[in-house]
Every structure is written in C-alpha cells, then in structure tokens.
Design a protein around this motif. Sequence first.
Motif, mmCIF file in Angstrom:
data_model
loop_
_atom_site.group_PDB
_atom_site.id
_atom_site.type_symbol
_atom_site.label_atom_id
_atom_site.label_comp_id
_atom_site.label_asym_id
_atom_site.label_seq_id
_atom_site.Cartn_x
_atom_site.Cartn_y
_atom_site.Cartn_z
ATOM 1 N N ILE A 1 0.821 -1.418 -0.012
ATOM 2 C CA ILE A 1 -0.233 -0.255 0.044
ATOM 3 C C ILE A 1 0.879 1.064 0.032
ATOM 4 N N PHE A 2 2.372 1.254 0.947
ATOM 5 C CA PHE A 2 3.008 2.270 0.632
ATOM 6 C C PHE A 2 3.329 2.478 -0.665
ATOM 7 N N ILE A 3 3.923 1.515 -1.292
ATOM 8 C CA ILE A 3 4.769 2.095 -2.596
ATOM 9 C C ILE A 3 3.372 2.576 -4.209
ATOM 10 N N ILE A 4 2.162 1.520 -3.351
ATOM 11 C CA ILE A 4 1.162 2.109 -4.469
ATOM 12 C C ILE A 4 1.130 3.400 -4.593
ATOM 13 N N PHE A 5 1.156 4.307 -2.965
ATOM 14 C CA PHE A 5 0.290 5.783 -2.982
ATOM 15 C C PHE A 5 1.355 6.615 -3.482
ATOM 16 N N LYS A 6 2.824 5.837 -3.345
ATOM 17 C CA LYS A 6 4.088 6.476 -3.242
ATOM 18 C C LYS A 6 3.801 6.962 -4.843
ATOM 19 N N ALA A 7 3.919 6.308 -5.804
ATOM 20 C CA ALA A 7 3.599 5.791 -7.083
ATOM 21 C C ALA A 7 2.112 6.411 -7.850
ATOM 22 N N LEU A 8 1.377 6.643 -6.678
ATOM 23 C CA LEU A 8 0.138 7.428 -7.001
ATOM 24 C C LEU A 8 0.268 8.842 -6.899
ATOM 25 N N GLU A 9 1.323 9.480 -5.960
ATOM 26 C CA GLU A 9 1.644 10.663 -6.010
ATOM 27 C C GLU A 9 2.361 11.497 -7.026
ATOM 28 N N ILE A 10 2.364 10.073 -7.741
ATOM 29 C CA ILE A 10 3.545 11.141 -8.880
ATOM 30 C C ILE A 10 2.507 10.718 -10.128
ATOM 31 N N ILE A 11 1.736 9.775 -10.077
ATOM 32 C CA ILE A 11 0.686 9.701 -11.755
ATOM 33 C C ILE A 11 0.352 10.911 -11.373
ATOM 34 N N PHE A 12 -0.913 10.805 -10.405
ATOM 35 C CA PHE A 12 -1.762 12.080 -10.259
ATOM 36 C C PHE A 12 -1.070 13.028 -9.032
ATOM 37 N N TYR A 13 -0.567 13.596 -9.632
ATOM 38 C CA TYR A 13 0.604 14.703 -8.741
ATOM 39 C C TYR A 13 -0.467 15.876 -8.463
ATOM 40 N N ARG A 14 -1.602 16.105 -9.210
ATOM 41 C CA ARG A 14 -1.998 17.556 -9.415
ATOM 42 C C ARG A 14 -2.869 16.930 -7.219
ATOM 43 N N TYR A 15 -2.954 15.859 -7.687
ATOM 44 C CA TYR A 15 -3.963 15.827 -5.970
ATOM 45 C C TYR A 15 -3.315 14.814 -4.758
ATOM 46 N N SER A 16 -2.299 14.621 -5.310
ATOM 47 C CA SER A 16 -0.935 14.302 -4.063
ATOM 48 C C SER A 16 -1.053 14.296 -3.132
ATOM 49 N N GLY A 17 -2.072 15.464 -2.503
ATOM 50 C CA GLY A 17 -2.375 16.090 -1.550
ATOM 51 C C GLY A 17 -2.865 15.741 -0.179
ATOM 52 N N LEU A 18 -3.607 14.686 -1.098
ATOM 53 C CA LEU A 18 -4.813 13.487 -0.942
ATOM 54 C C LEU A 18 -4.518 12.099 0.032
ATOM 55 N N PHE A 19 -3.284 11.837 -0.640
ATOM 56 C CA PHE A 19 -2.228 10.588 -0.610
ATOM 57 C C PHE A 19 -1.828 10.639 1.321
ATOM 58 N N PHE A 20 -1.850 9.561 1.893
ATOM 59 C CA PHE A 20 -1.253 9.878 3.312
ATOM 60 C C PHE A 20 0.273 9.996 2.800
ATOM 61 N N THR A 21 0.994 8.953 1.828
ATOM 62 C CA THR A 21 2.229 9.011 1.856
ATOM 63 C C THR A 21 3.116 10.623 1.232
ATOM 64 N N SER A 22 2.338 11.539 1.024
ATOM 65 C CA SER A 22 2.774 12.844 0.820
ATOM 66 C C SER A 22 2.474 13.610 1.748
ATOM 67 N N MET A 23 1.489 12.967 3.480
ATOM 68 C CA MET A 23 2.271 14.241 3.834
ATOM 69 C C MET A 23 2.950 13.643 5.642
ATOM 70 N N LEU A 24 3.743 12.949 5.085
ATOM 71 C CA LEU A 24 4.971 12.597 6.000
ATOM 72 C C LEU A 24 5.787 13.936 5.541
ATOM 73 N N ASN A 25 6.031 15.093 4.373
ATOM 74 C CA ASN A 25 6.422 15.717 4.438
ATOM 75 C C ASN A 25 5.825 16.540 4.397
ATOM 76 N N TRP A 26 4.833 17.086 5.524
ATOM 77 C CA TRP A 26 4.373 17.875 6.186
ATOM 78 C C TRP A 26 4.934 18.757 6.664
ATOM 79 N N TYR A 27 6.151 19.035 7.529
ATOM 80 C CA TYR A 27 7.361 19.261 8.156
ATOM 81 C C TYR A 27 8.150 20.472 6.965
ATOM 82 N N THR A 28 7.973 20.160 6.037
ATOM 83 C CA THR A 28 8.695 21.622 4.830
ATOM 84 C C THR A 28 7.882 22.442 4.685
ATOM 85 N N LEU A 29 6.075 22.352 5.170
ATOM 86 C CA LEU A 29 5.677 23.947 4.774
ATOM 87 C C LEU A 29 5.949 24.571 6.827
#
Length: 250
Positions: free
Chosen positions: A184-212
């Motif tokens: 599931i982790f790998i799939i969502f990481k891949a979805l972040e790249i494929i659907f980059y416009r909606y990557s903020g909805l995927f929990f894996t992208s939230m791991l980089n929340w600290y950058t904000l």
Amino acid sequence: MEGFKATLINEIEKLYKKKKVLVAAIISLIFIVLGQLSIIALRNGFGLRGVSSMDFPILVLSVVVNTILPLFTALVTIDSFSGEFSHNTMKIALTRPITRLKFFVSKLTAIMLFVLANLLFVMIFSIIAGFLFNSNSFTLNAIIRILVSYVVTLMPMMVLSLIIVLFTNIIKSSVGVFFISIFIFIIFKALEIIFYRYSGLFFTSMLNWYTLWIMNTIPFFKILRQFILMLSYDILLFTGSYYLFDKKDF
C-alpha cells in the motif's frame, strides 16, 4: 485513569524490551554517519559545498521519514497487535480492570511514543554530527526550525500507524499485514507521481508535512488544510480500527 496509566507503562516496557527498538536506533545512527561521510566525500572529492550543520538534520529527516521510520513503525505496530493476537497474550492483558477502549488507546499511545523517541533520537544525533563538522552555521533559530520539523512529523506517522492497525484487525497473519502495508505504501507513492495534482490527498505525501513549517514564509492555510485532512484520517481510521478491535472475540 490509574488503569490506563498502568497499561500504558506496561505497553512501553514491552516495546522497550523488544530488539526492534535497538535495531531502529542502530540503523538510524548508521544513516546519520553514512550521510555525513557522503557529504564530506562530496565536498572533498568534488569540491561541492554540501550542506550546513543546520541543514543536515533536515536532510536526514527527509530520508528517514520515507524509509526506515515507516518500516519500523509498521513492525512495532504489527507486533503490538497481530503479534499478541497470534500468541494469545491479548487475553491476559484484557483480564485487567480496564476497558477495551483504554487498552486500545494505551497501545496506540505507546506506539506514538516510540515514533517520537525515534524522531528525537535521530534529531539529536544529526544535530551533533552536523555541529561537529560545521559549527559556523549553528544558530538558535535553526535549532527551533529543526525541532519543529521533527515534532510535527509525528502527526502523519499517526495516520500511517492507524492504517496498519486497521489491517491488523482485519488480517490475522503478521506477515500478511506487513507485506500489505509495504504494498500500500509503494502504491500510494506511485499514485503521488501519477496524480501529482491530487498528491496532497494521499497519506504518503503527508510525511513531508514538515517542509511547510520551515519555509521562509509559512503557508498557514496549507498547514491548516493538511492538519484537518490528517485529523479526518485519524478519526475515521481510529473509529474503524477500534470497532473491529472491540468486536474481536479474545
């Protein structure tokens, strides 16, 4: 409250005695050492500037939060639930005068304390490593930025942990839960790249929340939006996981 406190202490002691905690600490140290050695090699061998002592802990966090931290969080969470299910030790714990809700929350709290301890451990040693090799950029403001970055990472890790807890209450096999979690982790990481416009909805992208939190101009609206989204995930996952946990016949 006393029952919850006693159960939480017991859960923390069980985690502390497991070898996974020591292995996580050792691997984290290896990451820090290899990272600093790589920067020194690049700087000396190719004349590159590298990173400052205060940028190094952020660099370490960016690697750790996407690799070993999710891995060991998954292992600890699976062991805390699926491991006790398979060994029938859950029955013994539930004989204590404590509700299932408090018992469930105590387990989650112990897991989150493990994650926080791991983050602080990495932070402290990465700061020390950065300071030893480049003390000129050492400032109080930078230390605060680093501390905030590591602490806020706890929230997205809670989402990940609750996802795994949900799987542990659906699938009996610890190995099965582990591989599904990785998948599931790998799939969502891949979805972040494929659907980059909606990557903020995927929990894996939230791991980089600290950058904000460490931008020159802090985007408060984006931070609030991500916080509400993660909070929604936490509430839904907690409710679903506890419902399945409460229905189990131990």
